[in-house]
Scaffold this active site. Structure first.
Site, PDB file in Angstrom:
ATOM      1  N   ASP A   9      19.654  87.366 -12.543  1.00 52.04           N
ATOM      2  CA  ASP A   9      18.404  88.134 -12.509  1.00 52.04           C
ATOM      3  C   ASP A   9      17.658  87.857 -11.217  1.00 52.04           C
ATOM      4  O   ASP A   9      18.250  87.466 -10.207  1.00 52.04           O
ATOM      5  CB  ASP A   9      17.554  87.757 -13.730  1.00 52.04           C
ATOM      6  N   HIS A  69      10.478  88.971 -13.648  1.00 51.23           N
ATOM      7  CA  HIS A  69      11.473  89.542 -14.545  1.00 51.23           C
ATOM      8  C   HIS A  69      12.412  88.480 -15.091  1.00 51.23           C
ATOM      9  O   HIS A  69      12.646  88.392 -16.303  1.00 51.23           O
ATOM     10  CB  HIS A  69      12.264  90.616 -13.793  1.00 51.23           C
ATOM     11  N   SER A  80      16.134  95.664 -20.448  1.00 51.74           N
ATOM     12  CA  SER A  80      16.208  94.315 -19.883  1.00 51.74           C
ATOM     13  C   SER A  80      15.841  93.248 -20.904  1.00 51.74           C
ATOM     14  O   SER A  80      16.252  92.095 -20.765  1.00 51.74           O
ATOM     15  CB  SER A  80      15.263  94.185 -18.685  1.00 51.74           C
TER      16      SER A  80
END
Length: 564
Positions: free
Chosen positions: A167, A210, A377
């Protein structure tokens, strides 16, 4: 978020999604190439191609053995990123590389990005009641995943499992316990990778968190009074940075997988950890899975890694996005917040394996804040976390975990749902069912024989026998269900063998009962009594068959009430 703010956010996403120019090609071959930047340390000189400008474009040169060996399988392939000079278009550069005859594959390196939808920070306080998707799946909570129920079943909750989060946007947080992380994004177009993994070390201006959010959904610490509750406790989180502030290239994600498989990457230590679960909440738009990505996946799966991937948020066929359209992975779509249907942003279609909650998923943000994330996600780490948790009690192959995930999904879609028309895989993964099926697989109970009428209630059994099948007694039929061999492709079929009970299962003693093109079929009870049955999957092409799997017949002891 107000309507105007949401529209501004979506327009902003539409711009940022394409911020990374596709200026890279990927060459694939069977041996380690010579990097043009390290000529002195190798025996083979790079190949330099003359350009119209008078400059030379130097590209990696595989050994002569590599060029000749065209039969190697995907797991033996190597890749290198090649920067395209500004004076060439991608098509011109690819044609020049093809004319060299040096490479098995020459492919575009597709731009990729994370699959978050709305990342606005929520209030800092944590309320466990928000995580309703942890509760038991039911008509009132059709999108829940029975995670609390799964926790109650765990026999080894303290056993450590390794989870690798490929990620970006990683930040330190009091509620997260990272192990050492690594960076796989190239600093320049020469495959150079700089150590580190925290976003502040690479792009201090980036506001993305994220990776922090994804990691917290999987493994935020449990019962510590702060932050959020992860799906699985006692997990080792390995942050593998493969994008830069939300954008990147597929080859950097593939490089992370190759490193896990043991490939030496300059500047990084050799991987010496344990196989576990890999979560990849990212993707790039491609019509097919590039060979460099499929090869990386194949090598990681062969090493024992289970790879979970988000389907994407473009509201289109997930088969148009990689790595979600690759083989050997578990692709996860997102359900709506309340309605038993697909989320409005989620990708869909045959490439999707299972679904999970995808709107309002509670996770960490920057500076120890919490937020309600949305996007595939955050559906993907829910699935990765469920698999990692059940791994504490069971050890299976990646292929078996993929099969178990699909068998453990439930569908409570509303009438006329988008899922029914677009395709949402096997349904919403239910953690407690995943645990039960893992237990059944370990004990050999997944492939089973049972009385046909036991599929019905007692009342329906009476109606069925009185109304239907008057030409034969339904009590005389047995239902055979084969689950462990997966779905049958068009060219595949099942062979059902029988052996007299108590006799060794040898080629001499086995009798072929018949062949079937479905994984659920019926046979005569008279022919089933006193015999053991085995099944295998075969293919017409090549005339190959899998190993024999024994079918559990213990359910035959449960005779239907109407047949007593």
């Amino acid at each position: 978020m107000k309507k105007n703010s949401l529209m501004a956010f979506l327009l902003g996403c539409a711009v940022s999604c394409h911020a990374v120019a596709a200026e890279r090609l990927v060459v694939t071959f069977n041996a380690t190439p010579l990097s043009a930047d390290h000529v002195t340390s190798q025996n083979v000189a790079p190949t330099c191609l003359p350009l119209v400008s008078g400059n030379n474009w130097c590209v990696p040169t595989p050994s002569a053995q590599t060029v000749r060996n065209q039969s190697a399988d995907a797991t033996s392939l190597k890749t290198a990123v090649v920067h395209v000079p500004e004076e060439l278009s991608l098509a011109q550069a690819q044609a020049m590389l093809e004319n060299t005859g040096l490479y098995r594959y020459i492919e575009r390196d597709y731009a990729t990005r994370t699959h978050s939808w709305n990342t606005d920070p929520a209030p800092d306080d944590f309320n466990a009641g928000i995580q309703t998707y942890f509760e038991q799946n039911s008509p009132s909570l059709p999108n829940a995943s029975s995670i609390f129920d799964m926790w109650a079943k765990l026999k080894n909750p303290d056993k450590n499992i390794d989870v690798y989060v490929v990620d970006e946007g990683f930040h330190l947080a009091d509620d997260l316990a990272y192990t050492d992380g690594f960076n796989f994004t190239v600093v320049k177009f020469d495959n150079e990778r700089r150590p580190g993994f925290l976003e502040v070390e690479f792009n201090p201006e980036c506001k993305s968190a994220h990776g922090t959010g994804v990691a917290s959904v999987i493994g935020a610490q449990i019962n510590n009074g702060i932050g959020v509750t992860g799906v699985v406790g006692d997990v080792t989180l390995h942050p593998l940075r493969a994008l830069d502030c939300g954008n990147g290239f597929l080859t950097d994600a593939a490089a992370a997988l190759n490193w896990l498989s043991g490939e030496v990457i300059e500047g990084l230590p050799v991987f010496d950890g344990n196989p576990g679960v890999v979560n990849m909440s990212l993707g790039g738009k491609t019509t097919t899975c590039p060979m460099y990505m499929q090869s990386a996946i194949d090598k990681a799966v062969n090493k024992g890694f289970v790879i979970v991937v988000s389907a994407g948020n473009e509201t289109e066929d997930a088969g148009l996005h990689s790595p979600g359209n690759c083989e050997g992975i578990i692709t996860v779509g997102a359900t709506a917040s309340q309605t038993a249907d697909i989320a409005g942003f989620s990708n869909y279609g045959p490439a999707v394996d299972v679904m999970a909650h995808g709107s309002g998923v509670l996770g960490l943000h920057r500076d120890n804040n919490t937020t309600e994330w949305a996007g595939t996600s955050f559906s993907s780490p829910l699935v990765a976390g469920m698999i990692a948790a059940v791994m504490k009690d069971f050890a299976f192959t990646p292929t078996q975990w993929e099969m178990l995930a699909e068998l453990s999904a439930v569908s409570r879609w509303i009438e006329g749902s988008q899922c029914e028309t677009l395709g949402c895989g096997a349904g919403i993964l239910e953690a407690a069912k995943l645990y039960n099926n893992a237990e059944a697989l370990l004990e050999g109970r997944l492939d089973s024989m049972s009385h046909l009428l036991n599929q019905l209630s007692d009342c329906n059994q009476s109606w069925f026998t009185a109304t239907l099948l008057k030409s034969s007694d339904p009590c005389d039929w047995v239902l055979v269900e084969v689950k462990t061999l997966g779905q049958l492709a068009e060219e595949e079929y099942l062979k059902l063998w029988s052996v007299e009970h108590g006799v060794a299962n040898t080629a001499e003693n086995r009798v072929l009962y018949g062949t079937f093109t479905q994984t659920k079929f019926s046979i005569s009870l008279d022919e089933a009594v006193g015999r053991d049955f085995y099944v295998q999957k075969c293919a017409h092409i090549g005339n190959t068959c899998s190993d024999l799997v024994k079918i559990d017949s213990s359910k035959l002891e449960n005779k239907p009430a109407v047949c007593q």
